[in-house]
Write a protein that holds these residues in place. Sequence first.
Motif, PDB file in Angstrom:
ATOM      1  N   GLU A  79       0.810  -1.220   0.000  1.00 12.25           N
ATOM      2  CA  GLU A  79       0.000   0.000   0.000  1.00 12.25           C
ATOM      3  C   GLU A  79       0.843   1.270   0.000  1.00 12.25           C
ATOM      4  OE1 GLU A  79      -3.527   2.175   2.565  1.00 12.25           O
ATOM      5  OE2 GLU A  79      -3.059   0.085   2.970  1.00 12.25           O
ATOM      6  N   GLN A  80       1.838   1.345   0.848  1.00  8.68           N
ATOM      7  CA  GLN A  80       2.665   2.550   0.916  1.00  8.68           C
ATOM      8  C   GLN A  80       3.363   2.811  -0.424  1.00  8.68           C
ATOM      9  OE1 GLN A  80       5.754   2.512   3.900  1.00  8.68           O
ATOM     10  NE2 GLN A  80       6.262   4.645   3.577  1.00  8.68           N
ATOM     11  N   GLN A  82       2.321   1.833  -3.356  1.00  4.89           N
ATOM     12  CA  GLN A  82       1.294   2.234  -4.326  1.00  4.89           C
ATOM     13  C   GLN A  82       0.974   3.721  -4.206  1.00  4.89           C
ATOM     14  OE1 GLN A  82      -1.865  -0.628  -3.591  1.00  4.89           O
ATOM     15  NE2 GLN A  82      -1.169  -1.879  -5.312  1.00  4.89           N
ATOM     16  N   GLU A  83       0.965   4.237  -2.984  1.00  4.70           N
ATOM     17  CA  GLU A  83       0.732   5.665  -2.780  1.00  4.70           C
ATOM     18  C   GLU A  83       1.872   6.492  -3.374  1.00  4.70           C
ATOM     19  OE1 GLU A  83       0.104   6.204   1.420  1.00  4.70           O
ATOM     20  OE2 GLU A  83      -1.678   4.920   1.410  1.00  4.70           O
ATOM     21  N   GLN A  87       1.709   9.185  -6.597  1.00  2.00           N
ATOM     22  CA  GLN A  87       2.216  10.564  -6.549  1.00  2.00           C
ATOM     23  C   GLN A  87       3.203  10.811  -7.688  1.00  2.00           C
ATOM     24  OE1 GLN A  87       3.934  11.041  -2.671  1.00  2.00           O
ATOM     25  NE2 GLN A  87       1.968  10.923  -1.621  1.00  2.00           N
TER      26      GLN A  87
END
Length: 130
Positions: A79-80, A82-83, A87
Amino acid sequence: MDYDYCTSDPAWYHLLKELAKKNRQHPTDAEAVLWSCLKGSSLGLPFRQQHIIGDYIVDFICLPAKVIIEVDGGYHFVEQQQELDAQREQWLINRGYEVVRFTNAEVLCDLERVLDVIKEKIKEKCKTIA
């Protein structure tokens, strides 16, 4: 021809350049397979491998069409990450690039489809640029 180059902060450029060189020398299996199909303008336009844009290094880029190809390994599904990828992708899109992502498995198991998608994206972007 103007490619709208975006260079990194001079304080970071030498580090990015070394990392890009290391990545070119030690590609993943999927990156090596895809690069063998992209290098030498084999799709009609030149590609670069591990190219610096701003403070980022992209896996592959066709500068004339402004198409970026990213090959994602397992850590891209955290998840991190993917964020961070989202960006980064938005930053690139805001500068007129199109980002196309493939997984390692897609490149290794369905290379013909991957190449067809890349060819189509290049064709689409070249129409919008002309």
